[in-house]
Write a protein that holds these residues in place. Sequence first.
Motif: not given
Length: 124
Positions: A30-38
């Motif tokens: 499981v990989a996650m990306k936390f974007g600047a827009s939330g």
Amino acid sequence: MTRIYEQHDAAFAQVSAHVILKDGECVATVAMKFGASGRVTAYLHWIGVEMVRGHADGGGYDKASAAVEAAARKLDTDIPGRGTKSKAQNQAHISVFRFSLIQDDGRTWDRCLRDAGFNVLQAV
């Protein structure tokens, strides 16, 4: 702190990666990306099945778990055997994996997997 640690922290500040084990064998990531827009984007990969992706936006709730749940709903559970596991064993494991992740009962996604007998290791 030396420069290499600062570079690593900067490169991986907005991502996380996990390895999922069942009976001591790596079965998923499981990989996650936390974007600047939330926005949180989760990439879910059961080894041997095509990777799936889910998103969660907004605020006031656990977006990481919501993104993993969205991805899990797309996961194909009709899979062949792998390694020492028969097709039936592998399908049973992925079915439990998927079912655990689509529960909307207030637990975090990793707690759901641990409660279902999976080991969740954070890699990044």
